[in-house]
Motif scaffolding. Structure first.
Motif, short mmCIF file in Angstrom:
data_model
loop_
_atom_site.label_atom_id
_atom_site.label_comp_id
_atom_site.label_asym_id
_atom_site.label_seq_id
_atom_site.Cartn_x
_atom_site.Cartn_y
_atom_site.Cartn_z
N GLY A 424 -11.03 -6.49 -8.18
CA GLY A 424 -11.36 -5.45 -9.15
C GLY A 424 -12.18 -4.31 -8.60
N ALA A 425 -13.44 -4.21 -9.04
CA ALA A 425 -14.24 -3.00 -8.85
C ALA A 425 -14.54 -2.67 -7.40
CB ALA A 425 -15.54 -3.13 -9.64
N ASP A 426 -14.65 -3.66 -6.52
CA ASP A 426 -14.96 -3.37 -5.11
C ASP A 426 -13.78 -2.76 -4.37
OD1 ASP A 426 -17.63 -4.03 -5.06
OD2 ASP A 426 -17.28 -6.12 -4.55
N GLY A 427 -12.58 -2.92 -4.90
CA GLY A 427 -11.45 -2.18 -4.38
C GLY A 427 -10.80 -2.73 -3.14
N PRO A 594 2.72 -5.49 -3.73
CA PRO A 594 3.64 -4.75 -2.87
C PRO A 594 2.98 -4.33 -1.56
CG PRO A 594 2.84 -3.35 -4.64
CD PRO A 594 2.31 -4.73 -4.92
N ASP A 595 3.74 -3.67 -0.73
CA ASP A 595 3.29 -3.29 0.61
C ASP A 595 2.37 -2.06 0.53
OD1 ASP A 595 3.05 -3.23 3.34
OD2 ASP A 595 4.94 -2.17 3.68
N GLN A 596 1.20 -2.27 -0.05
CA GLN A 596 0.22 -1.19 -0.18
C GLN A 596 -1.16 -1.80 -0.39
OE1 GLN A 596 2.15 0.04 -4.02
NE2 GLN A 596 0.02 0.29 -4.72
N PHE A 597 -2.19 -1.01 -0.11
CA PHE A 597 -3.55 -1.45 -0.42
C PHE A 597 -3.83 -1.15 -1.88
CE2 PHE A 597 -3.83 -0.87 4.21
CZ PHE A 597 -4.44 -2.07 4.57
N ILE A 598 -4.47 -2.08 -2.55
CA ILE A 598 -4.75 -1.94 -3.98
C ILE A 598 -6.18 -1.44 -4.15
CG2 ILE A 598 -4.79 -3.11 -6.21
CD1 ILE A 598 -2.02 -2.99 -4.88
N GLU A 599 -6.32 -0.32 -4.84
CA GLU A 599 -7.63 0.30 -5.00
C GLU A 599 -8.44 -0.40 -6.09
OE1 GLU A 599 -7.38 4.54 -5.20
OE2 GLU A 599 -6.55 4.69 -3.17
N HIS A 600 -9.57 0.19 -6.44
CA HIS A 600 -10.51 -0.43 -7.36
C HIS A 600 -10.08 -0.21 -8.82
CE1 HIS A 600 -11.69 3.70 -6.54
NE2 HIS A 600 -12.19 3.75 -7.76
N GLY A 601 -10.59 -1.08 -9.68
CA GLY A 601 -10.31 -0.97 -11.10
C GLY A 601 -10.28 -2.34 -11.75
N ASP A 602 -10.18 -2.37 -13.07
CA ASP A 602 -10.05 -3.62 -13.79
C ASP A 602 -8.79 -4.35 -13.31
OD1 ASP A 602 -10.73 -5.31 -16.31
OD2 ASP A 602 -8.61 -4.83 -16.53
N VAL A 603 -8.91 -5.65 -13.11
CA VAL A 603 -7.79 -6.41 -12.54
C VAL A 603 -6.54 -6.30 -13.40
CG1 VAL A 603 -6.97 -8.73 -11.94
CG2 VAL A 603 -9.26 -8.00 -11.25
N ALA A 604 -6.70 -6.38 -14.72
CA ALA A 604 -5.54 -6.28 -15.61
C ALA A 604 -4.84 -4.93 -15.46
CB ALA A 604 -5.96 -6.51 -17.05
N GLU A 605 -5.62 -3.87 -15.33
CA GLU A 605 -5.03 -2.54 -15.14
C GLU A 605 -4.30 -2.45 -13.81
OE1 GLU A 605 -7.76 0.68 -17.41
OE2 GLU A 605 -8.80 -0.41 -15.82
N LEU A 606 -4.89 -3.03 -12.79
CA LEU A 606 -4.26 -3.02 -11.47
C LEU A 606 -2.95 -3.80 -11.49
CD1 LEU A 606 -7.43 -3.67 -9.26
CD2 LEU A 606 -6.24 -1.49 -9.58
N MET A 607 -2.95 -4.94 -12.16
CA MET A 607 -1.74 -5.76 -12.24
C MET A 607 -0.63 -5.01 -12.99
SD MET A 607 -2.40 -9.05 -11.02
CE MET A 607 -2.15 -10.49 -12.02
#
Length: 635
Positions: A424-427, A594-607
């Protein structure tokens, strides 16, 4: 009158302020951080400690021409404010908001991205070397903490910088405390330096004294040289860094703007590498953070600004870290082989209780993941059962040690992979999404992840009783599900899966945090007339090959789900099984990171953003089932 920090667009305005205005600005920045972080959470302690240091750096140097390289990077909030990002702080560490670490695409003033410690000096050496090749004249200024200085690559870089006599100003931000109280010989060295007084005054007096010794030959000359060496090591606190080739300045008060500026300007004029030893107080200006001695206020969620009380989670379930650590502690009472090792994360990994009960069997080695990993291997050679508690993102740093020292020798090391999956927040620097891919292909390695905390405690038992090589237990950040816990622990059969929900039309293979998603998707599909089976594939390696043969033999669509990278992950293992066993007509869809780095944010929003949710599972299975039905009709 308080300054409106939102109006800052560039740090150049600092050069026009007098000392009174600078002190007022420091107070304004602290109040801004305390207020804003009470709502968003973040790394408040480190940033309150570097307010004056950051102001002084931006006054003396010219960013981004001069390069500031923040080690770890969680102390860069003040830098972000002074470079025009105060208006974004209400989005700090939130989805699509301001990053909690330096971010190159956020600002030209962020010249180095980090999130792991001890990288700044090596990066600085690279930038300085490029500067010298180009014949530029800008300054390179890495800022490294006393905790990060224990990292092995920091020593490697110090050695190289000193050997090359590279022009560089290293700021040692010594706050006597990193995430947890520092350990090791370097901590003791710095402690002696802090109490030694100002180095330069001692050095100047010493040089004057030594000049009075006559330069004569024979026994007197030899005695004089020994006396010189003895006096140096007796009186000069900075000799450790001097011997590495640095000019040592300090220690100085990191909250005295005039003293900081005076020393920075002096360092700026010097040739070769300079180390400026700055003493700061972590959490300065906010009493709850100042009084913290165990790292609670290092990085924190929202809190009540007036009292410092944390805004508690509503979950009644135990934290995953606490559950795993306390189960290890419970088993250690009857198994004297068990020892615990952490690379500077005893608080985050909830090992305080273990340390209190078994002080001689608990090892906090500081920020030294490689050492921690090989130390665990060494313990295992002597019939001990080491529990290596390490965050997924930090285990990346010890990859060679896992390969070469643990797996190659097939040693009985129990690796607790904390913060597995999205955090999540640490990105992107902290998302624990790579460990399956970099561990699954290693010979001798067992990898497992529980569906809930009850299964988690049984997996700890499994790991402790497993004596055929290394075994890794993945567990996520946050709290469990609040399930009923068994009182007696039992080891699980290695490589065994379980069916959680029967179904004839499709099969979902998943584990850990994505099981609730799979069960929800199966329920949505049931309402639409499709019966999907859900399997808890709790052993990622080895897989349950008997169950896989049975599933593939049914010739139904298969979906794998993992909160981890797809390349080389669990789904890849299922594909490999199909190929190796000639199930070439099988229909397999893989859902994951996917083949990318996942940035910061709420885990549900990222998913949701990467389409890793129950709606996507439903969509994929409906498409496959409908296509199969259509094909049968056409036949």
């Amino acid at each position: 009158m308080a300054m409106d920090l939102h109006t800052i667009t560039s740090p150049s305005f600092l050069k026009q302020l007098d000392q009174k205005q600078l002190v007022e600005l420091s107070e304004d920045i602290r109040q801004f951080l305390i207020e804003n972080l009470s709502r968003t959470g973040g790394h408040i302690g480190p940033n309150l400690g570097v307010v004056e240091l950051t102001i002084a750096l931006h006054r003396v140097f010219n960013s981004p021409t001069d390069k500031f390289i923040w080690d770890v990077g969680h102390q860069s909030y003040v830098h972000k404010i002074l470079t025009g990002r105060a208006s974004q702080f209400d989005t700090l560490r939130q989805f699509k908001g301001l990053c909690g670490f330096p971010k190159r695409n956020e600002s030209d003033h962020d010249v180095w991205e980090t999130g792991h410690s001890s990288t700044s000096l090596s990066a600085a050496m690279g930038m300085a070397a490029a500067r010298d090749i180009k014949k530029d004249t800008n300054h390179v200024i890495p800022i490294i903490g006393d905790g990060a200085l224990t990292g092995g690559m920091a020593f490697e870089a110090l050695n190289h910088i000193g050997h090359e006599k590279t022009n560089m100003i290293v700021i040692l931000n010594d706050n006597e405390m990193s995430i947890a109280p520092n350990v090791g010989a370097m901590h003791s060295v710095l402690g002696r330096m802090r109490t030694a007084g100002k180095y330069n005054k001692v050095k100047d007096d010493l040089e004057y004294l030594l000049k009075k010794i006559p330069a004569v030959g024979g026994k007197l000359a030899s005695t004089a040289e020994r006396l010189k060496d003895s006096l140096k090591y007796l009186l000069v606190s900075g000799m450790f860094f001097e011997e590495l080739g640095f000019t040592y300045l300090g220690p100085i008060n990191g909250h005295d703007l005039e003293e900081l500026e005076e020393n920075l300007r002096y360092a700026k004029k010097m040739d070769g590498p300079v180390l400026l030893h700055v003493i700061t107080k972590k959490g300065k200006g906010y009493l709850p953070a100042e009084q913290d001695r165990i790292g609670t206020w290092h990085g924190i969620g929202p809190y009540k600004m007036e009292t410092g009380d944390l805004v508690k989670s509503s979950s009644k379930a135990p934290s995953w870290s606490g559950l795993i650590a306390e189960t290890v502690r419970k088993l250690a009472r009857t198994d004297e082989r068990i020892v615990a090792i952490t690379p500077a994360m005893p608080v985050g990994s909830k090992l305080e209780g273990f340390a209190s009960e078994f002080p001689n069997r608990m090892f906090d080695v500081g920020i030294a993941e490689q050492h921690a990993t090989t130390m665990a291997a060494g313990l295992a050679t002597q019939d001990m059962k080491p529990f290596l508690a390490i965050y997924s993102t930090f285990l990346q740093r010890a990859y060679d040690q896992v390969v070469h020292d643990i797996c190659r020798q097939n040693l009985n090391v129990f690796i607790g992979i904390d913060r597995s999956g999205l955090v999540g927040a640490d990105g992107e620097t902290h998302q624990g999404v790579f460990d399956i891919a970099f561990l699954r292909h290693l010979p001798n390695m067992v990898i497992m992840m529980p569906k809930d905390e009850n299964e988690g405690q049984h997996m700890v038992k499994t790991a402790i009783e497993y004596n055929d090589g290394p075994i890794a237990l993945r567990y996520p950040r946050g709290n469990g599900l609040g399930v009923e816990m068994d009182s007696d622990l039992a080891a699980l059969p290695i490589g065994s899966w379980e069916v959680l929900k029967e179904g004839k039309d499709a099969v979902i293979l998943t584990f850990g945090t994505t099981i609730p998603m799979a069960l929800h998707a199966a329920e949505q599909l049931r309402e639409q007339g499709i019966q999907a089976e859900v399997v808890n594939a709790r052993f990622i390696k080895p897989m349950d090959t008997a169950m896989l043969h049975q599933i593939f033999g049914r010739n139904v669509p298969i979906v794998t789900i993992e909160e981890a990278v797809l390349q080389g992950g669990f789904g890849s293992g299922v594909l490999e099984f199909a190929e190796e066993n000639d199930y070439r007509g099988a229909i397999i869809d893989r859902l994951g990171i996917p083949d990318q780095f996942i940035e910061h944010g709420d885990v549900a929003e990222l998913m949701d953003e990467i389409h890793l949710n129950s709606d996507e599972v439903v969509k994929v299975i409906k498409k496959r089932v409908n296509a199969s039905a259509k094909a049968e009709t056409n036949v």
